[in-house]
Scaffold this motif. Sequence first.
Motif, mmCIF file in Angstrom:
data_model
loop_
_atom_site.group_PDB
_atom_site.id
_atom_site.type_symbol
_atom_site.label_atom_id
_atom_site.label_comp_id
_atom_site.label_asym_id
_atom_site.label_seq_id
_atom_site.Cartn_x
_atom_site.Cartn_y
_atom_site.Cartn_z
ATOM 1 N N GLU A 88 0.831 -1.209 0.000
ATOM 2 C CA GLU A 88 0.000 0.000 0.000
ATOM 3 C C GLU A 88 0.869 1.264 0.000
ATOM 4 N N GLU A 91 2.258 1.736 -3.432
ATOM 5 C CA GLU A 91 1.197 2.115 -4.362
ATOM 6 C C GLU A 91 0.899 3.600 -4.258
ATOM 7 N N VAL A 101 3.274 16.606 -0.601
ATOM 8 C CA VAL A 101 2.276 15.522 -0.567
ATOM 9 C C VAL A 101 2.995 14.174 -0.477
ATOM 10 N N SER B 5 -4.644 5.580 -6.743
ATOM 11 C CA SER B 5 -3.476 6.276 -6.209
ATOM 12 C C SER B 5 -2.831 7.177 -7.266
ATOM 13 N N ILE B 8 -3.520 10.931 -7.083
ATOM 14 C CA ILE B 8 -3.113 11.727 -5.921
ATOM 15 C C ILE B 8 -2.134 12.825 -6.336
ATOM 16 N N MET B 11 -2.805 17.511 -1.268
ATOM 17 C CA MET B 11 -3.112 17.009 0.078
ATOM 18 C C MET B 11 -4.589 16.608 0.171
ATOM 19 N N LEU B 14 -4.792 13.166 -1.225
ATOM 20 C CA LEU B 14 -4.197 12.177 -0.320
ATOM 21 C C LEU B 14 -5.137 11.912 0.857
ATOM 22 N N HIS B 17 -8.046 9.812 -0.417
ATOM 23 C CA HIS B 17 -7.610 8.424 -0.656
ATOM 24 C C HIS B 17 -7.522 7.661 0.675
ATOM 25 N N ASP B 21 -9.587 4.517 2.104
ATOM 26 C CA ASP B 21 -8.838 3.354 2.584
ATOM 27 C C ASP B 21 -9.405 2.889 3.934
ATOM 28 N N GLN B 78 -9.627 -0.212 -2.291
ATOM 29 C CA GLN B 78 -9.005 -1.403 -1.708
ATOM 30 C C GLN B 78 -7.760 -1.074 -0.906
ATOM 31 N N CYS B 79 -7.660 -1.704 0.263
ATOM 32 C CA CYS B 79 -6.598 -1.405 1.215
ATOM 33 C C CYS B 79 -5.811 -2.692 1.461
#
Lengths: 168, 168
Positions: A88, A91, A101, B5, B8, B11, B14, B17, B21, B78-79
């Motif tokens: 993760e 990714e 960031v 991802s 991204i 901020m 992120l 995301h 997660d 998905q995490c």
Amino acid sequence: MGFFSKDIKTMDDLFLHTLQDIYYAENKIEKALPDMIDKATAPELKAGFEQHLGETTSQIARLDQVFEKLGLEAEGVQCPAIDGILEEADEVAGEVDDDRVLDAALIAAAQAVEHYEISRYGTLIAWARELSHSDVADLLEETLEEEKATDTKLTELAEGSVNASASS
Amino acid sequence: MGFFSKDIKTMDDLFLHTLQDIYYAENKIEKALPDMIDKATAPELKAGFEQHLGETTSQIARLDQVFEKLGLEAEGVQCPAIDGILEEADEVAGEVDDDRVLDAALIAAAQAVEHYEISRYGTLIAWARELSHSDVADLLEETLEEEKATDTKLTELAEGSVNASASS
């Protein structure tokens, strides 16, 4: 060859399996850190990761000592948890261009790794004491304190970037 | 469909995301807990997991509120981290016959989950404050406190089993 989960019958077995799990995890982390050092842009984050790489190498040596004290061969067993955490991290951080960031993503990834380690060492220490391996518990305690200190430092770095942003 | 991802850039991206997660993670945990409740043998561990299932449902509702406050649709991404942590939990706890060893393995697995959540919520709170979403940060803070309390309770249960074994 590592210990399989189907072989877990006693607390000794569970302790050994978890020791092999963190041994595998520490070795994966040692391999992952150079890439995180490369990617980090803030000098204090880069330095923090470099210091943690040195600590990780010592922590692996400490685990070698633990296996030796128990009269066992040091070996790992695949740990899907750290594989997932690092996958993760890769990714998310792999795709970010903006420096700030990217650093924030790297700090978050490193804190997820630290918390995994804190949880596993906490568990191992409790079980080592239960199994009357107090010398092993003491060794693992040193590592736990280092992991907690790293997590605190990462929080400070994260908050530093917050303050920098608030004042910018 | 979740956020990838590769999207991204800022901020805000992120933060979103990571919110997606933990939304995915909480939903997976909600699905995993009934099996852990079934497997747990000590009544206080079973009760603890039952209470945590209720809390997890409230924490998902709280995340729904967070998405709503941000004017976004609640969705997961998905995490691999939580997938790995739960896969490992299942692998280890699935193979243990002895009740005490099984409970110890379940407590350890639950603490790994809690620490993952503690790390993610800590990160999200820092970023929410940085992005001036203080109402969102306050909501996430409530969840973080619950996760920390659960972790402390699990440590007490783990130590309880140690004491029980020491006095047996």
